[in-house]
Design a protein around this motif. Structure first.
Motif, mmCIF file in Angstrom:
data_model
loop_
_atom_site.group_PDB
_atom_site.id
_atom_site.type_symbol
_atom_site.label_atom_id
_atom_site.label_comp_id
_atom_site.label_asym_id
_atom_site.label_seq_id
_atom_site.Cartn_x
_atom_site.Cartn_y
_atom_site.Cartn_z
ATOM 1 N N GLU A 66 -33.757 10.728 -29.535
ATOM 2 C CA GLU A 66 -33.716 9.684 -28.150
ATOM 3 C C GLU A 66 -33.739 10.499 -27.245
ATOM 4 O O GLU A 66 -32.894 11.665 -26.845
ATOM 5 N N GLN B 19 -25.243 12.734 -18.343
ATOM 6 C CA GLN B 19 -24.926 12.474 -19.786
ATOM 7 C C GLN B 19 -25.928 12.580 -20.911
ATOM 8 O O GLN B 19 -25.947 13.344 -21.701
ATOM 9 N N PRO B 20 -26.829 11.658 -20.676
ATOM 10 C CA PRO B 20 -27.879 11.422 -21.523
ATOM 11 C C PRO B 20 -29.029 12.516 -21.611
ATOM 12 O O PRO B 20 -29.441 13.186 -22.513
ATOM 13 N N ARG C 98 -27.851 15.770 -21.083
ATOM 14 C CA ARG C 98 -27.199 16.855 -21.924
ATOM 15 C C ARG C 98 -27.263 16.541 -23.199
ATOM 16 O O ARG C 98 -27.564 17.461 -24.202
ATOM 17 N N THR C 99 -27.318 15.383 -23.743
ATOM 18 C CA THR C 99 -27.440 15.102 -25.108
ATOM 19 C C THR C 99 -28.802 15.399 -25.731
ATOM 20 O O THR C 99 -28.807 15.963 -26.811
ATOM 21 N N ARG D 251 -28.918 19.245 -25.866
ATOM 22 C CA ARG D 251 -28.082 19.739 -27.090
ATOM 23 C C ARG D 251 -29.113 19.532 -28.353
ATOM 24 O O ARG D 251 -28.940 20.445 -29.133
ATOM 25 N N HIS D 252 -29.806 18.220 -28.506
ATOM 26 C CA HIS D 252 -30.614 18.067 -29.438
ATOM 27 C C HIS D 252 -31.652 19.313 -29.694
ATOM 28 O O HIS D 252 -31.651 20.021 -30.814
#
Length: 331
Positions: free
Chosen positions: A80, A123-124, A126-127, A130-131
């Motif tokens: 995502e 927030q998204p 950063r996600t 991280r992926h």
């Protein structure tokens, strides 16, 4: 794995003999170079990537995209908010710097995947980072800004265009990665957006006092890295004639020794530009120390969408008392 000729004795201690930017990255096995400000910013990381590839390092590229990513192939999405753009990725969007770069890299027989993120809140984003860190086993992240507004902390006379830069900074600051750097290429370019570069220099001096400044590193105009970079920028200008990058055009011109109001695009008017050698210099800082100095990063921490970032930065500026008074460079 890179091995500098004369590595620093311990972490944070550098030598004149080895540029601190390369000394800091020397232990890394997998490096992510990401455009902080979106669009063509990732191109500002190319000279660094070329040098690292040549030294045998594993380097990956990423970009905060302004393209219509929802229109690209479904199988390009690896998670995502993370698209792996390849030379053959299809999209009807004429503005697609990531695919333009992927195609040019493939033609040079260089790693040609360019990871792309849509414009997001902290927030998204950063996600998404991280992926990539997990997927590519990243142990060093370098955020690259075409310009200098990523180096501003919030109380300057003008912040330029901070939204994407600060979203990227906040997103990466919380990542558990051994090496995190920010490097700025294109000193002076953001004067067009009102940035006072005396304040930028003041910020760099403060970071130096905190041990967070890794110095300035000029790209030699006759180097292979500069030649490849200029070729990549020229290719991008040809591929996107309606909207060529003014930032990358100036940096490329600076690496060739051009000076003053260099004409390479109809997007600028007479007298708009002041191309000079400082635009071809990387100014590098420790990402965590830069983030710690930002006066409003906590305000955008829990944002989900780009619009939230915009409104919260504006609210901070509206409440700010005692913004710095812009000063002219005295020399």
């Amino acid at each position: 794995m890179m091995t500098p000729a004369a590595p620093p004795a311990d972490s944070g201690v550098f030598s004149l003999a080895v540029p601190p930017l390369f000394a800091a990255l020397a232990p890394a096995r997998s490096i992510l170079i990401a455009g902080a400000g979106g669009g063509f910013d990732v191109y500002a990381g190319l000279p660094l990537a070329f040098a690292l590839w040549r030294a045998g390092a594993q380097v990956h590229l990423a970009s905060l995209s302004f393209s219509e990513l929802e229109l690209i192939d479904r199988d390009a999405w690896v998670a995502e908010h993370v698209a792996a753009v390849q030379p053959d990725t299809t999209s009807p969007d004429w503005y697609f710097p990531e695919r333009t770069l992927a195609r040019w890299l493939a033609a040079q027989q260089l790693p040609s995947t360019v990871y792309a993120f849509p414009p997001l809140g902290v927030q998204p984003l950063r996600t998404a980072y991280r992926h990539l860190v997990e997927r590519l086993d990243i142990d060093a992240v370098v955020l690259v800004d075409g310009g200098t507004d990523v180096l501003l902390r919030g109380d300057e006379s003008n912040l330029g265009t901070p939204v994407e830069d600060m979203t990227s900074l906040a997103a990466v600051a919380a990542l558990d990665v051994p090496v995190k750097l920010v490097t700025s290429l294109g000193f002076g370019i953001d004067a067009y957006d009102g940035v006072n570069h005396v304040e930028v220099l003041e910020n760099l001096a403060a970071l130096d006092r905190d041990g967070g400044y890794l110095g300035a590193l000029s790209i030699p105009g006759s180097s292979r890295e500069a030649e490849l970079y200029r070729a990549a920028v020229a290719d991008a200008q040809n591929a996107t004639p309606q909207r060529p990058s003014i930032v990358q055009g100036q940096i490329a011109a600076a690496t060739s020794g051009a000076f003053g109001d260099v004409r390479f695009s109809r997007r600028t008017g007479g007298g708009d530009l002041f191309v000079n050698p400082l635009m071809a210099v990387y100014f590098t800082v420790d990402l965590d120390k830069l983030a710690a100095r930002c006066l409003y990063l906590d305000r955008i921490e829990n944002t989900i969408g780009r619009r939230q970032v915009i409104t919260r930065i504006q609210a901070f500026r509206d409440e700010l008392v005692g913004a710095r008074i812009p000063r002219a460079f005295p020399h």
